[in-house]
Design a protein around this motif. Structure first.
Motif, PDB file in Angstrom:
ATOM      1  N   SER A   6       0.837  -1.189   0.000  1.00 24.67           N
ATOM      2  CA  SER A   6       0.000   0.000   0.000  1.00 24.67           C
ATOM      3  C   SER A   6       0.876   1.245   0.000  1.00 24.67           C
ATOM      4  O   SER A   6       1.994   1.229   0.526  1.00 24.67           O
ATOM      5  CB  SER A   6      -0.916   0.017   1.232  1.00 24.67           C
ATOM      6  OG  SER A   6      -1.816  -1.071   1.214  1.00 24.67           O
ATOM      7  N   VAL A  30     -12.588  -0.005 -13.773  1.00 21.15           N
ATOM      8  CA  VAL A  30     -12.728   0.357 -12.369  1.00 21.15           C
ATOM      9  C   VAL A  30     -14.195   0.407 -11.973  1.00 21.15           C
ATOM     10  O   VAL A  30     -15.021   0.985 -12.678  1.00 21.15           O
ATOM     11  CB  VAL A  30     -12.072   1.729 -12.099  1.00 21.15           C
ATOM     12  CG1 VAL A  30     -12.418   2.231 -10.710  1.00 21.15           C
ATOM     13  CG2 VAL A  30     -10.558   1.624 -12.255  1.00 21.15           C
ATOM     14  N   GLN A  32     -16.738   1.757  -8.968  1.00 22.17           N
ATOM     15  CA  GLN A  32     -16.775   2.740  -7.891  1.00 22.17           C
ATOM     16  C   GLN A  32     -17.769   2.322  -6.817  1.00 22.17           C
ATOM     17  O   GLN A  32     -18.831   1.795  -7.115  1.00 22.17           O
ATOM     18  CB  GLN A  32     -17.170   4.117  -8.422  1.00 22.17           C
ATOM     19  CG  GLN A  32     -16.258   4.689  -9.473  1.00 22.17           C
ATOM     20  CD  GLN A  32     -16.724   6.067  -9.917  1.00 22.17           C
ATOM     21  OE1 GLN A  32     -17.598   6.679  -9.298  1.00 22.17           O
ATOM     22  NE2 GLN A  32     -16.145   6.567 -10.992  1.00 22.17           N
ATOM     23  N   GLN A  40     -14.263   4.326  -2.941  1.00 25.44           N
ATOM     24  CA  GLN A  40     -13.387   3.192  -3.237  1.00 25.44           C
ATOM     25  C   GLN A  40     -13.444   2.851  -4.726  1.00 25.44           C
ATOM     26  O   GLN A  40     -14.527   2.729  -5.306  1.00 25.44           O
ATOM     27  CB  GLN A  40     -13.780   1.965  -2.421  1.00 25.44           C
ATOM     28  CG  GLN A  40     -12.900   0.741  -2.701  1.00 25.44           C
ATOM     29  CD  GLN A  40     -13.287  -0.439  -1.849  1.00 25.44           C
ATOM     30  OE1 GLN A  40     -12.807  -0.601  -0.724  1.00 25.44           O
ATOM     31  NE2 GLN A  40     -14.176  -1.275  -2.357  1.00 25.44           N
ATOM     32  N   ARG A  42     -12.199  -0.068  -7.282  1.00 22.80           N
ATOM     33  CA  ARG A  42     -11.662  -1.436  -7.353  1.00 22.80           C
ATOM     34  C   ARG A  42     -11.446  -1.776  -8.826  1.00 22.80           C
ATOM     35  O   ARG A  42     -12.384  -1.799  -9.615  1.00 22.80           O
ATOM     36  CB  ARG A  42     -12.602  -2.434  -6.699  1.00 22.80           C
ATOM     37  CG  ARG A  42     -12.044  -3.859  -6.653  1.00 22.80           C
ATOM     38  CD  ARG A  42     -12.973  -4.786  -5.883  1.00 22.80           C
ATOM     39  NE  ARG A  42     -13.075  -4.392  -4.487  1.00 22.80           N
ATOM     40  CZ  ARG A  42     -12.200  -4.767  -3.556  1.00 22.80           C
ATOM     41  NH1 ARG A  42     -11.148  -5.519  -3.879  1.00 22.80           N
ATOM     42  NH2 ARG A  42     -12.376  -4.383  -2.304  1.00 22.80           N
ATOM     43  N   VAL A  48      -6.840  -1.623  -5.474  1.00 20.13           N
ATOM     44  CA  VAL A  48      -7.898  -0.841  -4.825  1.00 20.13           C
ATOM     45  C   VAL A  48      -7.339   0.530  -4.454  1.00 20.13           C
ATOM     46  O   VAL A  48      -6.213   0.637  -3.958  1.00 20.13           O
ATOM     47  CB  VAL A  48      -8.417  -1.548  -3.554  1.00 20.13           C
ATOM     48  CG1 VAL A  48      -9.444  -0.679  -2.837  1.00 20.13           C
ATOM     49  CG2 VAL A  48      -9.017  -2.901  -3.909  1.00 20.13           C
ATOM     50  N   LEU A  50      -8.579   3.980  -2.257  1.00 17.79           N
ATOM     51  CA  LEU A  50      -9.563   4.635  -1.400  1.00 17.79           C
ATOM     52  C   LEU A  50      -9.287   6.129  -1.445  1.00 17.79           C
ATOM     53  O   LEU A  50      -8.225   6.590  -1.025  1.00 17.79           O
ATOM     54  CB  LEU A  50      -9.473   4.121   0.034  1.00 17.79           C
ATOM     55  CG  LEU A  50     -10.469   4.744   1.022  1.00 17.79           C
ATOM     56  CD1 LEU A  50     -11.907   4.401   0.631  1.00 17.79           C
ATOM     57  CD2 LEU A  50     -10.178   4.297   2.447  1.00 17.79           C
ATOM     58  N   THR A 211      -3.811   0.221  -2.734  1.00 12.52           N
ATOM     59  CA  THR A 211      -3.368  -1.130  -2.374  1.00 12.52           C
ATOM     60  C   THR A 211      -3.206  -1.918  -3.661  1.00 12.52           C
ATOM     61  O   THR A 211      -4.176  -2.125  -4.409  1.00 12.52           O
ATOM     62  CB  THR A 211      -4.387  -1.825  -1.445  1.00 12.52           C
ATOM     63  OG1 THR A 211      -4.577  -1.022  -0.276  1.00 12.52           O
ATOM     64  CG2 THR A 211      -3.874  -3.200  -1.036  1.00 12.52           C
TER      65      THR A 211
END
Length: 215
Positions: A6, A30, A32, A40, A42, A48, A50, A211
């Motif tokens: 991270s 991605v 949301q 976030q 992903r 990921v 944030l 991350t």
């Protein structure tokens, strides 16, 4: 066992959309999701991100659009911050707005490190260290009170050493700012002019914790 890494990034509001586009280009499509902790993202490869605003939504108008656009708009709005950055090796107190320093005081005031020695010498050293820390806290609070008084401070932004910054903000001279909302704590090295300049920009930026996908 798979491991992940991270890292923390700070992105100004006007650059946020470009950052999100580059994140998607590197990690795939991605998705949301708006969480209590922030927005976030992903990605298809498992990465990921944030995204957290520098301050909360407080009713001031901003642009519409999707969640990224709203977050970028919020971070682009000006806010007047009172920053207190302090470590044992120095301090900076500043008024920050739009990522820039409007007024500040930066200085050095040494507080000795802890010692492993024992007995009477250790007790004398501990008293000296405590006295140095008290003098540092009082001096920084006085500087902050003087500089903040000339501006309409909306948020307080602590950074550096958590204990010392809390002690500064608890000083009676800063009582009028005790009720103001505090921004997330900012981890900075010994405050110097260059450190303060970067901190001012970071305090007004979107805080992004990325991350990476498992190795």
């Amino acid at each position: 066992m798979a491991s992940t890494d991270s890292r923390l990034a700070f992105v100004p509001g006007p650059r946020l959309l470009g950052w999100v586009e580059r994140f998607a280009a590197s990690h795939g499509a991605v998705a949301q999701e708006e969480l209590d902790a922030g927005l976030q993202l992903r990605a298809a490869d498992g990465a990921v991100a944030l995204l957290q605003p520098p301050w909360k939504v407080d009713g001031r108008p901003g642009r519409g659009g999707d969640a990224v656009a709203r977050l970028a708009s919020l971070a682009s709005q000006p806010r007047c911050l009172g920053a207190v950055l302090i470590r044992r090796g120095g301090y900076s107190v500043a008024v920050v707005n739009g990522g820039a320093v409007l007024a500040s005081k930066t200085g050095t005031r040494h507080v000795q490190s802890r010692t492993a020695a024992g007995g009477w010498s250790q007790q004398r050293f501990a008293r000296r260290r405590a006295n140095q820390a008290d003098a540092l806290v009082e001096a920084v609070a006085e500087h902050a009170g003087r500089i903040f008084a000339e501006h309409r401070i909306e948020y307080v932004a602590p950074g550096g050493d958590r204990t010392l910054s809390e002690l500064v903000l608890a000083e009676p001279v800063l009582k009028r700012y005790a009720a103001l909302e505090r921004l997330p704590f900012l981890d900075v090295p010994d405050p110097r002019a260059a450190v303060l300049k970067k901190a001012a920009a970071d305090l007004c930026s979107v805080r992004i914790l990325v991350t990476d996908p498992p190795a």
